[in-house]
Design an enzyme around this catalytic site. Structure first.
Site, PDB file in Angstrom:
ATOM      1  N   HIS A   6     -11.373  74.064 113.828  1.00  0.00           N
ATOM      2  CA  HIS A   6     -12.322  73.097 112.638  1.00  0.00           C
ATOM      3  C   HIS A   6     -11.922  73.829 111.279  1.00  0.00           C
ATOM      4  O   HIS A   6     -11.860  74.046 110.255  1.00  0.00           O
ATOM      5  CB  HIS A   6     -13.374  71.943 112.292  1.00  0.00           C
ATOM      6  CG  HIS A   6     -13.055  71.188 113.745  1.00  0.00           C
ATOM      7  ND1 HIS A   6     -12.673  70.929 115.173  1.00  0.00           N
ATOM      8  CD2 HIS A   6     -12.803  69.440 113.065  1.00  0.00           C
ATOM      9  CE1 HIS A   6     -12.462  69.696 115.264  1.00  0.00           C
ATOM     10  NE2 HIS A   6     -12.980  69.137 113.906  1.00  0.00           N
ATOM     11  N   HIS A  36     -21.221  74.306 117.814  1.00  0.00           N
ATOM     12  CA  HIS A  36     -20.535  75.500 117.259  1.00  0.00           C
ATOM     13  C   HIS A  36     -22.101  76.126 117.384  1.00  0.00           C
ATOM     14  O   HIS A  36     -22.457  76.025 116.988  1.00  0.00           O
ATOM     15  CB  HIS A  36     -19.324  75.912 116.150  1.00  0.00           C
ATOM     16  CG  HIS A  36     -17.708  75.619 117.048  1.00  0.00           C
ATOM     17  ND1 HIS A  36     -17.151  76.094 118.100  1.00  0.00           N
ATOM     18  CD2 HIS A  36     -17.845  74.504 116.244  1.00  0.00           C
ATOM     19  CE1 HIS A  36     -16.236  74.817 118.148  1.00  0.00           C
ATOM     20  NE2 HIS A  36     -16.043  73.943 117.482  1.00  0.00           N
TER      21      HIS A  36
END
Length: 271
Positions: A193, A235
């Site tokens: 992303h 993440h």
């Protein structure tokens, strides 16, 4: 002489150290020696047989193992610095994972943060680019959209390849969603992303005429989408930062292989 022998025998019987409980202090028992000696012989014979049965390669490996497995008591400065930064990264990422699950401090905002992350997903952007490409009637618009589609496809392939090589897991044990599996965004490093929004924001800033407020909002959107992945626990911080760097490099790559209007028209006609 015969009288002295009974006296010595009586003296030995009266000696306290000659009792059974004190015999082990003076000399080992004969039974123990006899029982130990066969066992020692058997163990030595078994060791000799095992040494004969082992191959020369196994002997060399057994001799090298202590040296290979020994603890590194004097690690290098680079190793200490890397491990320290890695520990700080994991600790800070866990602290910032405030929406990792419903029981977290910001667990109620998890759905909103997930919605923000979907705005940076590859599948909606590819689908939207294809729709705009079909409806576009200008050559300049088709050229920009075709190169944008190329950039999105390259981003998915590059990020998927890097994640397969690194195979780093996130700070929390969170399974990827369905859209993540479609784009092969299953590991943590680098953040797909983050690379995508960095590439898109740089692409739009270079090829679209936008007012200053829209430019600021575009940069803020990219930053929010990137760090929303840390908030939901998918993440680490370094994954997002590296994703921003790879996104910029992908933009530079697309600029180098930019397809001209004629090439785009040829591809559109084939499609």
């Amino acid at each position: 002489m015969p009288a002295s022998q009974p006296r010595s025998r009586a003296r030995d019987r009266n000696n306290v150290l000659n009792r059974a409980e004190f015999l082990s202090l003076n000399q080992p028992l004969k039974g123990n020696q006899e029982s130990r000696s066969p066992s020692r012989k058997q163990s030595s014979q078994a060791g000799a047989a095992g040494a004969q049965n082992t191959n020369p390669k196994e002997r060399r490996q057994s001799q090298q193992l202590p040296e290979e497995d020994c603890m590194q008591l004097n690690p290098s400065f680079k190793g200490i610095a890397f491990n320290s930064l890695l520990a700080i990264d994991i600790c800070m990422s866990k602290r910032l994972g405030v929406c990792a699950n419903r029981a977290s401090s910001w667990g109620g905002a998890r759905s909103m943060v997930n919605l923000l992350g979907i705005t940076g997903h590859g599948i909606p952007w590819i689908a939207g680019t294809l729709i705009c490409l079909v409806k576009s009637s200008t050559l300049a618009g088709q050229e920009v959209l075709m190169n944008l589609l190329l950039a999105l496809l390259l981003d998915i392939m590059i990020v998927a390849g890097l994640q397969k090589l690194a195979k780093r897991k996130g700070p929390y044990d969170i399974n990827p969603g369905l859209l993540d599996y479609l784009t092969m965004d299953t590991y943590a490093f680098p953040a797909g992303h983050a690379s995508r929004v960095a590439m898109l924001s740089k692409f739009f800033l270079n090829h679209l005429v936008l007012a200053i407020p829209l430019r600021i909002l575009l940069v803020l959107w990219a930053l929010c989408v990137g760090f929303s992945r840390v908030m939901i626990g998918r993440h680490h911080i370094t994954d997002v930062l590296s994703g921003f760097v790879f996104g910029y490099l992908q933009f530079r790559l697309v600029e180098l292989i930019w397809m001209s209007s004629n090439t785009c028209q040829m591809l559109i006609s084939i499609w």
